[in-house]
Design a protein around this motif. Structure first.
Motif, PDB file in Angstrom:
ATOM      1  N   UNK A   1       1.094  -0.868  -0.386  1.00  0.00           N
ATOM      2  CA  UNK A   1       0.192   0.031   0.573  1.00  0.00           C
ATOM      3  C   UNK A   1       0.540   1.003  -0.299  1.00  0.00           C
ATOM      4  N   UNK A   2       0.216   1.742  -0.478  1.00  0.00           N
ATOM      5  CA  UNK A   2       1.777   3.323  -0.957  1.00  0.00           C
ATOM      6  C   UNK A   2       0.321   4.571  -0.020  1.00  0.00           C
ATOM      7  N   UNK A   3       1.002   5.054   0.873  1.00  0.00           N
ATOM      8  CA  UNK A   3       0.083   6.592   1.483  1.00  0.00           C
ATOM      9  C   UNK A   3       0.353   8.274   1.098  1.00  0.00           C
ATOM     10  N   UNK A   4       0.103   8.835   1.766  1.00  0.00           N
ATOM     11  CA  UNK A   4       0.495  10.243   1.299  1.00  0.00           C
ATOM     12  C   UNK A   4      -0.305  10.822   2.499  1.00  0.00           C
ATOM     13  N   UNK A   5       0.955  11.436   3.499  1.00  0.00           N
ATOM     14  CA  UNK A   5       0.486  12.250   4.557  1.00  0.00           C
ATOM     15  C   UNK A   5       0.777  13.803   3.898  1.00  0.00           C
ATOM     16  N   UNK A   6      -0.558  14.291   4.196  1.00  0.00           N
ATOM     17  CA  UNK A   6      -0.499  15.996   4.146  1.00  0.00           C
ATOM     18  C   UNK A   6      -1.250  16.570   5.179  1.00  0.00           C
ATOM     19  N   UNK A   7      -0.892  17.869   5.016  1.00  0.00           N
ATOM     20  CA  UNK A   7      -1.058  18.486   7.032  1.00  0.00           C
ATOM     21  C   UNK A   7      -2.270  19.043   6.235  1.00  0.00           C
ATOM     22  N   UNK A   8      -3.530  19.163   7.642  1.00  0.00           N
ATOM     23  CA  UNK A   8      -4.905  19.474   7.127  1.00  0.00           C
ATOM     24  C   UNK A   8      -4.518  20.482   8.187  1.00  0.00           C
ATOM     25  N   UNK A   9      -5.291  21.085   7.220  1.00  0.00           N
ATOM     26  CA  UNK A   9      -6.192  22.775   7.339  1.00  0.00           C
ATOM     27  C   UNK A   9      -7.219  22.759   8.334  1.00  0.00           C
TER      28      UNK A   9
ATOM     29  N   UNK B   1       8.453  11.127  -5.996  1.00  0.00           N
ATOM     30  CA  UNK B   1       9.257  10.123  -5.753  1.00  0.00           C
ATOM     31  C   UNK B   1       8.171   8.812  -6.011  1.00  0.00           C
ATOM     32  N   UNK B   2       7.399   8.790  -6.021  1.00  0.00           N
ATOM     33  CA  UNK B   2       6.770   7.804  -5.428  1.00  0.00           C
ATOM     34  C   UNK B   2       5.639   7.396  -7.441  1.00  0.00           C
ATOM     35  N   UNK B   3       6.008   8.044  -7.999  1.00  0.00           N
ATOM     36  CA  UNK B   3       5.881   8.091  -9.410  1.00  0.00           C
ATOM     37  C   UNK B   3       3.934   8.475  -9.467  1.00  0.00           C
ATOM     38  N   UNK B   4       3.981   9.431  -8.436  1.00  0.00           N
ATOM     39  CA  UNK B   4       1.988  10.151  -8.339  1.00  0.00           C
ATOM     40  C   UNK B   4       2.020  11.188  -9.163  1.00  0.00           C
TER      41      UNK B   4
END
Length: 245
Positions: free
Chosen positions: A2-10, A242-245
């Motif tokens: 599995x691939x995950x993307x972490x983002x800041x919650x605004x 880097x993950x090809x996203x």
């Protein structure tokens, strides 16, 4: 697997929603947001990245009333080099996009992002988007008046330097615009044209560029906050790349 993307919650809302809810922003708030966004855009440009999709719906205002520039999906690395011609991928938003965004393979520069940012603030003040940049270019080519009416002198509740910076950034031809986010900051602070540019050696690959500070800045805190917000987003862009996203 599995691939995950972490983002800041605004915790907040985008600028479009805010404008619909409260109308025009007070002068001090508008100036604060402009300075912070300019610092954030400067941080991206210093890393050789153009955003290419700046508009009110891509500007979040958090609960502390600081802006966060989001959605770098149309960004291009190394796009700030004068000789670079961008790919055919285009993101066009009428009223916000400069005329060069309408032409596939056109050369784009930091002034392209600044046009879109200024158009967003034009909407904030005028309560409508600027005239379409293609229509403006066609009028000038036909020796007709530019349908754009300058903001300076028409909205006394805002400082003249603030409005003049928007008018300058919204010039149709790239050569007539503000050429850097730092120049915009200087113009708002009243130091535009009074700063001697420094010749700085090109940084090593991957090194951050430290731009010259304007003389007698009003406050460094908004600039630091804006830069930090975009640097965090740039990290996310790097992960996606880097993950090809």
């Amino acid at each position: 697997g599995q691939h995950f993307l972490s983002m800041e919650y605004v915790d907040g809302e985008d600028l479009s929603s805010l404008l619909r809810r409260i109308g025009r922003l007070p002068r001090d708030k508008a100036t604060q947001i402009a300075l912070e966004l300019c610092a954030g855009v400067r941080a991206a440009h210093d890393q050789g990245i153009l955003h290419r999709d700046i508009s009110p719906d891509n500007i979040l205002i958090n609960s502390q009333f600081h802006p966060v520039l989001i959605d770098f999906g149309a960004a291009r690395e190394e796009a700030t080099k004068q000789s670079r011609v961008l790919s055919a991928l285009r993101v066009v938003k009428d009223g916000y996009s400069p005329q060069e965004f309408y032409i596939a393979g056109s050369e784009q520069s930091p002034s392209s992002d600044l046009y879109a940012l200024a158009a967003s603030f034009y909407h904030l003040i005028h309560k409508d988007v600027p005239p379409n940049s293609q229509a403006r270019l066609a009028a000038i080519a036909s020796s007709e008046p530019d349908p754009y009416l300058p903001l300076a002198g028409r909205f006394p509740e805002y400082e003249d330097a603030f409005l003049a910076a928007l008018d300058k950034a919204l010039a149709v031809l790239p050569k007539d615009r503000l050429q850097s986010a730092q120049a915009w900051i200087d113009m708002i602070d009243g130091t535009h044209g009074n700063v001697t540019p420094l010749k700085v050696a090109a940084p090593a690959a991957g090194a951050a560029t430290a731009p010259a500070e304007p003389s007698a800045p009003k406050s460094k805190m908004p600039l630091l906050l804006g830069s930090a917000a975009v640097v965090a987003l740039l990290v996310g862009v790097g992960v996606m790349t880097m993950t090809g996203g």
